[in-house]
Design a protein around this motif. Structure first.
Motif, PDB file in Angstrom:
ATOM      1  N   ALA A  37       0.733  -1.370  -0.067  1.00 33.58           N
ATOM      2  CA  ALA A  37      -0.179  -0.105  -0.095  1.00 33.58           C
ATOM      3  C   ALA A  37       0.761   1.553   0.008  1.00 33.58           C
ATOM      4  O   ALA A  37       0.444   2.168  -0.533  1.00 33.58           O
ATOM      5  N   GLN A  38       2.225   1.129   0.644  1.00 35.90           N
ATOM      6  CA  GLN A  38       2.966   2.205   0.527  1.00 35.90           C
ATOM      7  C   GLN A  38       3.723   2.537  -0.625  1.00 35.90           C
ATOM      8  O   GLN A  38       3.966   3.710  -1.344  1.00 35.90           O
ATOM      9  N   LEU A  39       4.233   1.208  -1.202  1.00 36.82           N
ATOM     10  CA  LEU A  39       5.411   1.564  -2.076  1.00 36.82           C
ATOM     11  C   LEU A  39       5.037   1.405  -3.477  1.00 36.82           C
ATOM     12  O   LEU A  39       5.669   1.926  -4.220  1.00 36.82           O
ATOM     13  N   THR A  40       3.596   0.834  -3.701  1.00 32.02           N
ATOM     14  CA  THR A  40       3.269   0.954  -5.051  1.00 32.02           C
ATOM     15  C   THR A  40       2.925   2.170  -5.568  1.00 32.02           C
ATOM     16  O   THR A  40       3.001   2.577  -6.576  1.00 32.02           O
ATOM     17  N   GLY A 111      -8.354   4.191   3.860  1.00 33.90           N
ATOM     18  CA  GLY A 111      -9.355   5.121   3.285  1.00 33.90           C
ATOM     19  C   GLY A 111      -8.655   6.479   2.679  1.00 33.90           C
ATOM     20  O   GLY A 111      -9.323   6.856   1.434  1.00 33.90           O
ATOM     21  N   SER A 112      -7.631   6.663   2.977  1.00 32.78           N
ATOM     22  CA  SER A 112      -6.917   7.896   2.333  1.00 32.78           C
ATOM     23  C   SER A 112      -6.530   7.401   0.931  1.00 32.78           C
ATOM     24  O   SER A 112      -6.525   8.163  -0.082  1.00 32.78           O
ATOM     25  N   LEU A 113      -6.059   6.267   0.748  1.00 34.37           N
ATOM     26  CA  LEU A 113      -5.657   5.690  -0.524  1.00 34.37           C
ATOM     27  C   LEU A 113      -6.989   5.494  -1.504  1.00 34.37           C
ATOM     28  O   LEU A 113      -6.786   5.977  -2.704  1.00 34.37           O
ATOM     29  N   ALA A 114      -7.920   5.244  -0.927  1.00 35.37           N
ATOM     30  CA  ALA A 114      -9.305   5.046  -2.070  1.00 35.37           C
ATOM     31  C   ALA A 114      -9.592   6.535  -2.227  1.00 35.37           C
ATOM     32  O   ALA A 114      -9.938   6.528  -3.583  1.00 35.37           O
ATOM     33  N   VAL A 115      -9.396   7.544  -1.251  1.00 28.70           N
ATOM     34  CA  VAL A 115      -9.807   9.223  -1.726  1.00 28.70           C
ATOM     35  C   VAL A 115      -8.774   9.396  -2.583  1.00 28.70           C
ATOM     36  O   VAL A 115      -8.946  10.071  -3.830  1.00 28.70           O
ATOM     37  N   LEU A 116      -7.624   9.025  -2.664  1.00 30.40           N
ATOM     38  CA  LEU A 116      -6.373   9.436  -3.649  1.00 30.40           C
ATOM     39  C   LEU A 116      -6.708   8.880  -4.871  1.00 30.40           C
ATOM     40  O   LEU A 116      -6.317   9.491  -6.055  1.00 30.40           O
ATOM     41  N   ALA A 117      -7.292   7.964  -5.328  1.00 29.03           N
ATOM     42  CA  ALA A 117      -7.605   7.075  -6.410  1.00 29.03           C
ATOM     43  C   ALA A 117      -8.546   8.136  -7.311  1.00 29.03           C
ATOM     44  O   ALA A 117      -8.436   8.029  -8.580  1.00 29.03           O
ATOM     45  N   GLY A 184      -4.574   0.747 -13.866  1.00 30.67           N
ATOM     46  CA  GLY A 184      -4.771   2.025 -13.998  1.00 30.67           C
ATOM     47  C   GLY A 184      -4.719   2.692 -12.722  1.00 30.67           C
ATOM     48  O   GLY A 184      -4.748   1.824 -11.343  1.00 30.67           O
ATOM     49  N   GLN A 185      -4.898   4.077 -12.503  1.00 22.70           N
ATOM     50  CA  GLN A 185      -4.999   4.646 -11.185  1.00 22.70           C
ATOM     51  C   GLN A 185      -5.959   4.428 -10.459  1.00 22.70           C
ATOM     52  O   GLN A 185      -5.831   3.951  -9.204  1.00 22.70           O
ATOM     53  N   LEU A 186      -7.367   4.367 -10.618  1.00 20.72           N
ATOM     54  CA  LEU A 186      -8.372   4.150  -9.832  1.00 20.72           C
ATOM     55  C   LEU A 186      -8.332   2.658  -9.075  1.00 20.72           C
ATOM     56  O   LEU A 186      -8.340   2.515  -8.182  1.00 20.72           O
ATOM     57  N   LEU A 187      -8.299   1.772 -10.217  1.00 21.30           N
ATOM     58  CA  LEU A 187      -8.225   0.294  -9.706  1.00 21.30           C
ATOM     59  C   LEU A 187      -6.847   0.050  -8.855  1.00 21.30           C
ATOM     60  O   LEU A 187      -7.095  -0.624  -8.123  1.00 21.30           O
ATOM     61  N   VAL A 192      -4.754  -1.947  -3.697  1.00 22.61           N
ATOM     62  CA  VAL A 192      -3.688  -2.024  -2.554  1.00 22.61           C
ATOM     63  C   VAL A 192      -4.407  -1.710  -1.226  1.00 22.61           C
ATOM     64  O   VAL A 192      -3.861  -2.154  -0.408  1.00 22.61           O
ATOM     65  N   SER A 193      -5.327  -0.557  -1.438  1.00 17.91           N
ATOM     66  CA  SER A 193      -5.997  -0.106  -0.012  1.00 17.91           C
ATOM     67  C   SER A 193      -6.813  -1.554   0.491  1.00 17.91           C
ATOM     68  O   SER A 193      -7.012  -1.784   1.500  1.00 17.91           O
ATOM     69  N   VAL A 194      -7.520  -2.236  -0.367  1.00 19.51           N
ATOM     70  CA  VAL A 194      -8.185  -3.684   0.201  1.00 19.51           C
ATOM     71  C   VAL A 194      -7.081  -4.438   0.744  1.00 19.51           C
ATOM     72  O   VAL A 194      -7.350  -5.117   1.909  1.00 19.51           O
TER      73      VAL A 194
END
Length: 421
Positions: A37-40, A111-117, A184-187, A192-194
């Motif tokens: 989740a951090q390095l990808t 949650g923040s990664l999901a928002v970042l998407a 892609g960006q969204l998925l 990685v957040s899931v």
């Protein structure tokens, strides 16, 4: 790995009960989710997202924008790591001291990664990434404190190895998923957040986290919190030297890796830069895993830390200099192997060393939080420093020379440590 049954231990006592194979497996799985989740995002998703948002005429502008966002996130790490550590040391929840912070950090990070998407402009990307890294710091500050709480000294190299090895696997899994499956960006961010939540939850529910009695909680005021961020290196020189060594070696590694996608795109001018990044990451992964698991265990058996750390930092320095003076993809593959071997050894053995030079057992979380800054902050600020170097010189060799110099200086900083061999 031991098969002794684990259980709760006195919160501030030095642990003597060996942790089990099951405990180590769950611990490693949690770190796999964390590193993915951090390095990808750092290695692939975030640079591409920033580049699309900036749409620069000059590629250096994209590098600088990425560096500024990473630097802002680094400022968050400077505060969140020691703050979370200090608060978790004093948490009297019925769920234990560390578990609530592991849970809260996981939720904030995912949650923040999901928002970042869903972000398409630089401000939104910057705010979401700062929140994500804050969650990462909250989660890992509590989780690294668990090592001091529950793992005896004779197992810390081994356990730290299983914290380090998943880093390489996390990078390759994340990059491979995004690249091969064309997520892609969204998925990419959502996957990685899931994965983070799914891999951390089993450990969260499985490990024993002893409750700190209210009467045993140290008083925390704003003054003591702020003053606690400073540990006098004259009074605790081994802590100071270990901290300095960690800053320098991690800075060297981060300077050598965080701008790799840009190096492949604009330095070596490789058309399929993402595929090249995947190949370099795979080589890096293999050597990180081998070095962290094998050499972390060997360090436990020999009862030595310093010689392993010095050799590891030296290998990273050599790898960076190869990238600087032999700018080809084949040389980059060799450098990736050396860098992985050096960094894998460093991650496992240095983490064990860090737990052995803490000033006070009752402040483990806070002091390890300070130590964790030395890992997260260089990684966060390296893109900014690297961007400044690349912008100044207009090319990448100077960046890798700086990476090599930082790693070698980090090796020298470990030599004065006296309390640990």
């Amino acid at each position: 790995m031991s098969t002794t049954t684990e259980g709760p231990q006195t919160p501030v006592a030095e642990p003597i009960r060996r942790v089990t194979s099951r405990w180590i497996a769950l611990f490693a799985a949690a770190w796999l989710g964390i590193w993915m989740a951090q390095l990808t995002p750092i290695q692939l998703l975030l640079p591409l997202q920033v580049d699309a948002a900036v749409s620069p005429d000059n590629w250096v502008d994209s590098v600088v924008a990425f560096g500024i966002i990473s630097g802002a996130a680094g400022l968050c790490a400077l505060v969140v790591y020691p703050l979370t550590g200090a608060l978790s040391d004093r948490t009297t929840s019925r769920f234990g001291r560390r578990r609530p912070w592991i849970a809260a950090g996981t939720v904030l990070f995912a949650g923040s990664l999901a928002v970042l998407a869903f972000q398409g402009n630089i401000v939104g990307i910057g705010v979401a990434w700062c929140a994500a890294l804050s969650g990462f710091c909250m989660l890992t500050a509590a989780l690294t404190a668990v090592i001091s709480d529950q793992v005896p000294v004779t197992q810390r190299g081994t356990v730290s190895g299983w914290m380090s090895a998943p880093q390489a696997v996390g990078i390759i899994l994340g990059v491979a998923l995004v690249t091969f499956l064309s997520l892609g960006q969204l998925l990419g961010y959502l996957v990685v957040s899931v994965a983070l939540v799914v891999l951390v939850l089993p450990l969260l529910f499985a490990f024993s986290d002893e409750v700190l009695p209210v009467g045993a909680r140290a008083r925390l005021t704003f003054r003591t919190l702020v003053s606690g961020f400073w540990i006098d290196p004259r009074t605790h020189p081994d802590f100071g030297w270990t901290l300095l060594g960690r800053v320098l070696v991690n800075l060297g590694n981060a300077l050598g890796t965080t701008l790799l996608l840009y190096f492949l795109q604009y330095g070596l001018k490789i058309e399929q830069a993402e595929d090249g990044l995947l190949a370099l990451t795979l080589v890096y992964m293999i050597f990180v895993i081998l070095a962290s698991v094998i050499l972390g265990n060997l360090s436990d058996r020999l009862g030595r830390r310093k010689s392993f750390i010095v050799a590891a930092a030296g290998l990273q320095g050599i790898a960076a200099l190869i990238l600087a003076f032999v700018p080809s993809f084949d040389a980059a593959l060799l450098a990736a192997g050396l860098l992985g071997m050096g960094y894998g050894c460093f991650l496992s053995v240095d983490q064990a060393l860090a737990t052995q030079v803490l000033p006070a057992q009752e402040d483990r979380g806070k002091d390890l939080g300070i130590m964790n800054i030395a890992m997260a902050a260089p990684q966060a600020f390296a893109p900014l420093f690297g961007a400044m170097i690349v912008a100044t010189f207009g090319s990448f060799p100077a960046l890798f020379v700086a990476a090599g110099a930082a790693a070698i200086l980090g090796a020298l900083a470990i030599l004065p440590v006296r309390s640990v061999r």
